[in-house]
Design an enzyme around this catalytic site. Structure first.
Site, short mmCIF file in Angstrom:
data_model
loop_
_atom_site.label_atom_id
_atom_site.label_comp_id
_atom_site.label_asym_id
_atom_site.label_seq_id
_atom_site.Cartn_x
_atom_site.Cartn_y
_atom_site.Cartn_z
N SER A 36 0.86 -1.18 0.00
CA SER A 36 0.00 0.00 0.00
C SER A 36 0.90 1.23 0.00
O SER A 36 2.05 1.17 0.46
CB SER A 36 -0.88 0.01 1.25
OG SER A 36 -1.51 1.26 1.44
N TYR B 75 -1.76 -0.97 10.38
CA TYR B 75 -1.81 -1.28 8.95
C TYR B 75 -0.54 -0.80 8.25
O TYR B 75 0.09 -1.53 7.49
CB TYR B 75 -3.04 -0.64 8.33
CG TYR B 75 -3.22 -0.91 6.86
CD1 TYR B 75 -3.71 -2.13 6.42
CD2 TYR B 75 -2.89 0.06 5.90
CE1 TYR B 75 -3.87 -2.39 5.06
CE2 TYR B 75 -3.05 -0.20 4.55
CZ TYR B 75 -3.54 -1.42 4.14
OH TYR B 75 -3.70 -1.68 2.79
#
Length: 273
Positions: free
Chosen positions: A134, A147
């Site tokens: 990401s 995350y």
């Protein structure tokens, strides 16, 4: 991949994983899709002819079963797409032990276990790995500690494979998307819209979340799948240990220049800084 290869995709039932399975199957490759939820996997298997293999890929036994099934069925393993992941919000001081462990177990330990099980076969085939990280691995945001940490560590995990196994013909690369219209992102946008009382719902939330993206929109899973397919292919034969941003240009943007190019307003309409 020019010749028909065998690829395992984790998190293969929806979103980027499913789009990658469709792309590879359309090109004639054999695909095994893994994930925790049987129904999305089975629907995609019926649609594409991929082999569905449900299981919890944070469990070493389930990981070995997935890889062994692929090799037993097709005789080899040429590619691995590490796409399984979850997102949980929270700053460091707000995260519980359970949430931290859940995110790291899914987003980092699962890929580690899968890589370890797959590597002997990938070495034999001189195969390729692509991990879906990401832009959060490169640029952090508010309330995103677990995350972002897990995705940054995933990036380095793949670089380790590139360095340690590159001499044996294995390539390992990472793609870093921004907001892509997946089931997980849709859920986050629905919560965002509800929290902010957006009359336009999910569509308005995506518009707000991507308003500074140079391409001015979220990505489509098929666009990320194309990048993954290229990295798996012989066309990327000298690309190893790389990080490819698939983010509409957002990671190229210097936040310090935003006031010169944009009129930033709060959602309430008051002029921002």
């Amino acid at each position: 991949m020019a010749d028909a290869h065998v690829v395992v995709i984790t998190g293969g039932g929806t979103g980027i994983g499913a789009a990658t399975a469709r792309l590879l199957r359309a090109a004639g490759h054999q695909v095994v899709i893994g994930g925790r939820r049987p129904e999305p996997l089975r629907r995609l298997a019926d649609e594409t002819g991929a082999l569905a293999h449900p299981g919890d890929l944070s469990d070493p036994a389930a990981v070995h079963d997935l890889i062994d099934t692929a090799v037993a069925r097709y005789g080899r393993l040429d590619g691995l797409v590490l796409n399984a992941g979850i997102g949980r919000s929270g700053a460091v001081g707000d995260l519980s032990d359970e949430t931290w462990d859940e995110v790291l177990r899914t987003n980092l330990t699962g890929p580690f276990l899968t890589l370890r099980a797959a590597l002997p076969h990938l070495v034999e085939a001189r195969g390729a790995v692509v991990a879906v990280a990401s832009v959060a691995a490169l640029r952090n945001g508010w309330g995103n500690a677990a995350y972002a940490t897990s995705k940054a560590a995933l990036l380095q995990l793949c670089r380790s494979v590139a360095v340690d196994y590159g001499s044996q013909g294995v390539r390992a690369n990472t793609v870093c998307p921004t907001w892509v219209r997946t089931e997980m992102a849709d859920g986050r946008m629905a919560r965002f819209a509800a929290e902010e009382g957006m009359a336009g719902g999910v569509e308005e939330a995506y518009a707000q979340a991507t308003r500074l993206v140079p391409s001015a929109r979220p990505g489509d899973p098929a666009e990320v799948a194309e990048a993954i397919g290229w990295l798996l292919s012989p066309a990327a034969s000298f690309v190893n240990g790389a990080t490819l941003t698939v983010d509409g240009g957002i990671s190229a943007l210097d936040p310090g220049t935003i006031p010169f190019g944009f009129r930033v307003e709060s959602r309430g309409g008051d002029a921002g800084p």
